[in-house]
Design a protein around this motif. Structure first.
Motif, PDB file in Angstrom:
ATOM      1  N   THR A  44       0.839  -1.196   0.000  1.00 31.63           N
ATOM      2  CA  THR A  44       0.000   0.000   0.000  1.00 31.63           C
ATOM      3  C   THR A  44       0.877   1.251   0.000  1.00 31.63           C
ATOM      4  O   THR A  44       2.060   1.197   0.332  1.00 31.63           O
ATOM      5  CB  THR A  44      -0.944   0.038   1.214  1.00 31.63           C
ATOM      6  OG1 THR A  44      -0.153  -0.016   2.416  1.00 31.63           O
ATOM      7  CG2 THR A  44      -1.889  -1.149   1.189  1.00 31.63           C
ATOM      8  N   LYS A  45       0.278   2.368  -0.370  1.00 33.59           N
ATOM      9  CA  LYS A  45       1.054   3.602  -0.524  1.00 33.59           C
ATOM     10  C   LYS A  45       1.422   4.204   0.823  1.00 33.59           C
ATOM     11  O   LYS A  45       0.576   4.340   1.707  1.00 33.59           O
ATOM     12  CB  LYS A  45       0.259   4.613  -1.352  1.00 33.59           C
ATOM     13  CG  LYS A  45       1.090   5.810  -1.809  1.00 33.59           C
ATOM     14  CD  LYS A  45       0.347   6.650  -2.820  1.00 33.59           C
ATOM     15  CE  LYS A  45       1.210   7.804  -3.311  1.00 33.59           C
ATOM     16  NZ  LYS A  45       0.504   8.628  -4.316  1.00 33.59           N
ATOM     17  N   PHE A  46       2.680   4.574   0.974  1.00 32.36           N
ATOM     18  CA  PHE A  46       3.124   5.215   2.209  1.00 32.36           C
ATOM     19  C   PHE A  46       2.446   6.573   2.369  1.00 32.36           C
ATOM     20  O   PHE A  46       2.297   7.325   1.409  1.00 32.36           O
ATOM     21  CB  PHE A  46       4.647   5.408   2.186  1.00 32.36           C
ATOM     22  CG  PHE A  46       5.154   6.231   3.336  1.00 32.36           C
ATOM     23  CD1 PHE A  46       5.286   5.678   4.595  1.00 32.36           C
ATOM     24  CD2 PHE A  46       5.474   7.570   3.174  1.00 32.36           C
ATOM     25  CE1 PHE A  46       5.730   6.437   5.668  1.00 32.36           C
ATOM     26  CE2 PHE A  46       5.926   8.337   4.232  1.00 32.36           C
ATOM     27  CZ  PHE A  46       6.052   7.761   5.482  1.00 32.36           C
ATOM     28  N   GLY A  47       2.074   6.884   3.616  1.00 35.99           N
ATOM     29  CA  GLY A  47       1.506   8.202   3.899  1.00 35.99           C
ATOM     30  C   GLY A  47       0.021   8.301   3.661  1.00 35.99           C
ATOM     31  O   GLY A  47      -0.559   9.371   3.764  1.00 35.99           O
ATOM     32  N   LYS A  48      -0.612   7.145   3.349  1.00 42.65           N
ATOM     33  CA  LYS A  48      -2.050   7.147   3.126  1.00 42.65           C
ATOM     34  C   LYS A  48      -2.746   6.326   4.218  1.00 42.65           C
ATOM     35  O   LYS A  48      -2.245   5.288   4.640  1.00 42.65           O
ATOM     36  CB  LYS A  48      -2.384   6.529   1.761  1.00 42.65           C
ATOM     37  CG  LYS A  48      -1.883   7.347   0.570  1.00 42.65           C
ATOM     38  CD  LYS A  48      -2.724   8.572   0.334  1.00 42.65           C
ATOM     39  CE  LYS A  48      -2.301   9.279  -0.945  1.00 42.65           C
ATOM     40  NZ  LYS A  48      -3.110  10.475  -1.213  1.00 42.65           N
ATOM     41  N   THR A  49      -3.898   6.804   4.665  1.00 43.09           N
ATOM     42  CA  THR A  49      -4.732   6.058   5.592  1.00 43.09           C
ATOM     43  C   THR A  49      -6.133   6.007   4.991  1.00 43.09           C
ATOM     44  O   THR A  49      -6.369   6.544   3.905  1.00 43.09           O
ATOM     45  CB  THR A  49      -4.793   6.744   6.969  1.00 43.09           C
ATOM     46  OG1 THR A  49      -5.471   8.017   6.811  1.00 43.09           O
ATOM     47  CG2 THR A  49      -3.399   6.988   7.526  1.00 43.09           C
ATOM     48  N   GLU A  50      -7.053   5.389   5.700  1.00 46.80           N
ATOM     49  CA  GLU A  50      -8.442   5.351   5.220  1.00 46.80           C
ATOM     50  C   GLU A  50      -9.002   6.756   5.073  1.00 46.80           C
ATOM     51  O   GLU A  50      -9.861   7.015   4.237  1.00 46.80           O
ATOM     52  CB  GLU A  50      -9.309   4.538   6.187  1.00 46.80           C
ATOM     53  CG  GLU A  50      -9.003   3.050   6.163  1.00 46.80           C
ATOM     54  CD  GLU A  50      -9.917   2.258   7.068  1.00 46.80           C
ATOM     55  OE1 GLU A  50     -10.866   2.864   7.617  1.00 46.80           O
ATOM     56  OE2 GLU A  50      -9.702   1.055   7.225  1.00 46.80           O
ATOM     57  N   GLY A  51      -8.495   7.682   5.887  1.00 48.10           N
ATOM     58  CA  GLY A  51      -8.969   9.065   5.820  1.00 48.10           C
ATOM     59  C   GLY A  51      -8.249   9.912   4.793  1.00 48.10           C
ATOM     60  O   GLY A  51      -8.534  11.091   4.651  1.00 48.10           O
TER      61      GLY A  51
END
Length: 422
Positions: A232-239
């Motif tokens: 998954t992409k670094f620096g990304k969350t569900e929000g």
């Protein structure tokens, strides 16, 4: 090996050098000026920008002078590097506002008041904004061959899907930035992500052609793009993105992002983003192997990063919220801490008046019916501000409102609802 370069290599912060030996010799001889660029594509930087920012900081701590270049000019164009499609264009006013905000954020990490080697903030709109087309094409554009530009990865990856002339010229504009800083500030090194290799080497070529082979001596260094082991992409969350602006990503959310780092990634992040010593990092790495359940490395990473970006007070607040959620003792939280910790929890706005618990559960759609609500209460599934309530005739009053603003209701183990009073 130069001590600074040795540290960068230990931390995995070196992707490519244009001339490693030459840069090493330069760093041994003198204190240099170096720069990294930050295009204002939003009103805040995010944690994806932290690696170049902190690499500038490492150079400053080693006695060199960093230049943080805000792309007020190039931000109006958009860098095609690593992008599958052209960015949407923003107005000059929007980009200027974003540029000013980014300048303020950069000052948290770089020392602009250092006695010997203060950092500098520059904005490339100052020189790009006044260029005339004819002069730019004659004096700068003539140095770039079409075949040379087409060979760059940032262009190659977009040829099939399409690249506009506007984006195609981005490389020239960034190269001109390097030349301008070389000429006016004596800047001899540009750093950037690995996707910036083509733009950096194009800038070095422009300096060489403009200044002459014998006089020009500048360098490029790229740092890795941060990846996650799970793909998954670094620096990304569900929000969404993890921002440096606390209004966009609260200190608690920021803390949680780091503390949830995968065991496979955490030591890499500690090396990339903290200023812990090699010995401290090696000790944490050993703990990940021998006692992963303690999550010592994750806690250390979260504490170091939250303190660096938001300060000690915000760190302690984030820890307090985390501990309250873990223990279930929610009464210790303030209203502002509840806003952080329960930002993504369903919220129901109700009048500030006394209400029977069963009626409230139905009104807030926590339980689907009064019958179910009574069962939930008597079965011990309902918690008010962390305390179990099992009496169906319970009336929620002012005493159940935290600072008069909120009541936190939990049904079962994990289903939270936030009651906000108007």
């Amino acid at each position: 090996m130069n001590e600074l370069l040795n540290d960068l290599k230990f931390r995995g912060l070196v992707n490519q050098f244009t001339d490693e030996k030459g840069l090493q010799e330069l760093l041994e001889k003198e204190s240099i000026k170096l720069y990294a660029g930050f295009d204002p594509t939003a009103d805040s930087l995010h944690i994806g920008h932290m690696l170049p920012i902190l690499t500038l900081k490492r150079f400053q701590l080693a006695g060199h002078s960093p230049i943080a270049l805000v792309g007020g000019g190039t931000g109006l164009i958009g860098d095609p590097s690593g992008k599958k499609a052209e960015r949407s264009m923003n107005t000059v006013e929007i980009v200027k506002d974003w540029s000013d905000r980014i300048k303020q954020q950069l000052s948290r990490f770089l020392d602009f008041n250092a006695a010997e080697n203060p950092a500098i903030v520059a904005n490339n709109y100052d020189w790009l904004g006044s260029l005339d087309v004819i002069g730019f094409l004659r004096d700068v554009g003539k140095n770039f061959g079409i075949n040379y530009m087409l060979a760059k990865d940032s262009v190659q990856t977009r040829i099939e899907t399409g690249i506009s002339f506007t984006e195609f010229t981005y490389m020239i504009l960034q190269s001109y930035d390097f030349l301008k800083l070389y000429q006016t500030e004596g800047c001899k090194l540009q750093i950037g992500g690995s996707d910036q290799w083509g733009n950096i080497t194009a800038g070095l070529e422009l300096i060489r052609k403009t200044e002459g082979d014998s006089d020009a001596k500048a360098f490029g260094l790229t740092i890795p793009l941060v990846t996650k082991a799970d793909g998954t992409k670094f620096g990304k969350t569900e929000g969404g993105a993890v921002w440096l602006d606390r209004e966009k990503t609260s200190p608690y959310e920021f803390y949680q992002f780091w503390i949830n780092a995968d065991d496979r990634d955490v030591i890499k992040y500690v090396k990339f983003f903290t200023f812990l010593s090699h010995e401290e990092i090696n000790k944490l790495e050993e703990e990940v192997q021998t006692a992963p359940e303690k999550r010592t490395a994750q806690k250390t990473l979260a504490e170091e990063m939250t303190k660096m970006v938001h300060g000690e007070e915000a760190l302690q607040q984030a820890i307090k919220i985390s501990q309250a959620l873990f223990s279930g003792d929610l009464k210790v939280l303030t209203a502002s801490e509840i806003k952080q910790g329960f930002k993504d929890v369903p919220t129901v706005v109700l009048p500030a008046e006394e209400k029977n618990l069963v009626d409230l559960l139905v009104e807030a759609k926590i339980s689907p019916s009064k019958r179910q609500a009574r069962e939930d209460v008597t079965n011990g599934a309902i918690y008010i501000n962390g305390e179990r309530r099992q009496e169906t005739d319970t009336v929620l009053s002012e005493a159940d409102r935290i600072e008069g603003e909120f009541t936190i209701i939990r049904r079962g183990k994990k289903k939270y609802t936030l009651i906000q009073y108007k």
